[in-house]
Design a protein around this motif. Structure first.
Motif, PDB file in Angstrom:
ATOM      1  N   GLN A 104       5.261   3.405   3.898  1.00 19.18           N
ATOM      2  CA  GLN A 104       4.561   4.397   3.092  1.00 19.18           C
ATOM      3  C   GLN A 104       4.798   4.074   1.631  1.00 19.18           C
ATOM      4  O   GLN A 104       5.901   3.709   1.241  1.00 19.18           O
ATOM      5  CB  GLN A 104       5.098   5.798   3.417  1.00 19.18           C
ATOM      6  N   TYR A 124       0.411  -3.595   3.629  1.00 14.88           N
ATOM      7  CA  TYR A 124      -0.438  -2.424   3.468  1.00 14.88           C
ATOM      8  C   TYR A 124      -0.139  -1.785   2.113  1.00 14.88           C
ATOM      9  O   TYR A 124       1.009  -1.557   1.777  1.00 14.88           O
ATOM     10  CB  TYR A 124      -0.174  -1.403   4.577  1.00 14.88           C
ATOM     11  N   ARG A 165      -1.052   1.358  -0.599  1.00 16.73           N
ATOM     12  CA  ARG A 165      -1.693   2.659  -0.761  1.00 16.73           C
ATOM     13  C   ARG A 165      -2.595   2.654  -1.996  1.00 16.73           C
ATOM     14  O   ARG A 165      -2.158   2.331  -3.102  1.00 16.73           O
ATOM     15  CB  ARG A 165      -0.661   3.778  -0.897  1.00 16.73           C
ATOM     16  N   PRO A 194      -7.756   4.856   1.439  1.00 16.00           N
ATOM     17  CA  PRO A 194      -6.456   4.765   0.777  1.00 16.00           C
ATOM     18  C   PRO A 194      -5.552   3.636   1.229  1.00 16.00           C
ATOM     19  O   PRO A 194      -4.424   3.505   0.742  1.00 16.00           O
ATOM     20  CB  PRO A 194      -5.817   6.110   1.132  1.00 16.00           C
ATOM     21  N   VAL A 195      -6.013   2.798   2.164  1.00 17.04           N
ATOM     22  CA  VAL A 195      -5.176   1.701   2.658  1.00 17.04           C
ATOM     23  C   VAL A 195      -5.757   0.372   2.204  1.00 17.04           C
ATOM     24  O   VAL A 195      -6.901   0.024   2.546  1.00 17.04           O
ATOM     25  CB  VAL A 195      -5.064   1.722   4.189  1.00 17.04           C
ATOM     26  N   ASP A 239       0.759   5.210  -5.352  1.00 17.71           N
ATOM     27  CA  ASP A 239       0.162   4.583  -6.523  1.00 17.71           C
ATOM     28  C   ASP A 239       0.719   5.295  -7.739  1.00 17.71           C
ATOM     29  O   ASP A 239       0.184   6.283  -8.192  1.00 17.71           O
ATOM     30  CB  ASP A 239      -1.366   4.737  -6.453  1.00 17.71           C
ATOM     31  N   ARG A 246      -4.627   2.214   8.711  1.00 16.86           N
ATOM     32  CA  ARG A 246      -4.040   0.892   8.909  1.00 16.86           C
ATOM     33  C   ARG A 246      -4.642   0.107  10.076  1.00 16.86           C
ATOM     34  O   ARG A 246      -4.850  -1.101   9.956  1.00 16.86           O
ATOM     35  CB  ARG A 246      -2.532   1.016   9.091  1.00 16.86           C
TER      36      ARG A 246
END
Length: 210
Positions: free
Chosen positions: A30, A195, A197, A203-204, A33, A185
Motif C-alpha cells: 500500500q 504497483y 498508487r 489508482p493503480v 501519492d 491490481r
C-alpha cells in the motif's frame, strides 16, 4: 491600490513556500501519492510585488530571486505561470493540473497588497508551470506533484520509491517505469514488477523494471 496600514501597525510579510511534492510509492505494498520531496523558500523580507486582482491568480507569473514573487509575465525575471489557483491546502483541496511542475503554498497574513485591499491574503496554493523547459511535471520528467503513467521511479529505502527523470538526467537513475493505470491490481499485466498508487479513477499504476 492597496491601503496603507495605520501608523504603529506592524505589517507581517506574505510567505510563499514553494512545494515540490514527491510521490510516495511502495513496491507491491500500500502506498500514498504524498509530498515527500517538498522544498521551500523562506518568507520575503519585504512585501511581494502584486500585479493582478488576486495574488498569483490564474495566468499570473512568478520569479525565483531570493524568494518566490509575483512579477509581470513580460518581465525577464518571470520563470513560471499559474495554471491553477485554489484556497486551502493541496492535501485537501482540488488537485493541480497533471502538467503542474511545482506548487506554491500561499500563507495567510497581512500585506499592503492583496486581492481586495483589506491587507489580508488568504491561505491557498498556486499550481505553476515553467515558462521554459525543463518541465518536471510532464510524464517522465521526474517531478511535479503527481505521479503519472510514463513516469519513472527508483528505490528510496524503507520500502519506498521516488520519481526520477526517465532519460537518466536526474540525480538517481530510473529503476522502474509506470506503463499503465488500472482500477485494481489484478488488472495489471503479468510483467508488473511494482504497483504504484495514483490519483483518479484508476489508482493503480503498473510498473516494470527498466
Amino acid at each position: 491600490m492597496a491601503r496603507r496600514p495605520r501608523s504603529g501597525r506592524r505589517r507581517s510579510t506574505l510567505s510563499a513556500l514553494v512545494l515540490i511534492p514527491v510521490a510516495l510509492i511502495v513496491g507491491c505494498q500500500q502506498s500514498a501519492d504524498g509530498a515527500d520531496r517538498a522544498r521551500g523558500s523562506a518568507a520575503p523580507t519585504s512585501p511581494a510585488p502584486h500585479h493582478g486582482t488576486v495574488f498569483l491568480g490564474p495566468g499570473d507569473c512568478g520569479s525565483r530571486d531570493e524568494q518566490f514573487r509575483e512579477v509581470p509575465c513580460t518581465s525577464e525575471k518571470a520563470v513560471a505561470r499559474v495554471i491553477g489557483r485554489h484556497g486551502g491546502r493541496p492535501s485537501t483541496g482540488p488537485a493541480c493540473p497533471p502538467v503542474t511542475d511545482f506548487v506554491v503554498h500561499i500563507s495567510q497574513g497581512y500585506s499592503p497588497v492583496d486581492e481586495d485591499g483589506d491587507g489580508d491574503v488568504g491561505q491557498g496554493y498556486a499550481c505553476m508551470r515553467n515558462l521554459q523547459a525543463p518541465h518536471p511535471g510532464d510524464p517522465g520528467g521526474g517531478g511535479g506533484p503527481h505521479t503519472l503513467v510514463a513516469d519513472c521511479v527508483y528505490k528510496a529505502g524503507g520500502g519506498r520509491v521516488k520519481e526520477t527523470a526517465c532519460d537518466g538526467s536526474g540525480k538517481r537513475k530510473p529503476q522502474f517505469k509506470i506503463e499503465s493505470a488500472v482500477a485494481t491490481r489484478p488488472q495489471c499485466p503479468s510483467w508488473t514488477d511494482l504497483y504504484v498508487r495514483l490519483r483518479g479513477d484508476k489508482p493503480v499504476g503498473c510498473a516494470h523494471r527498466v
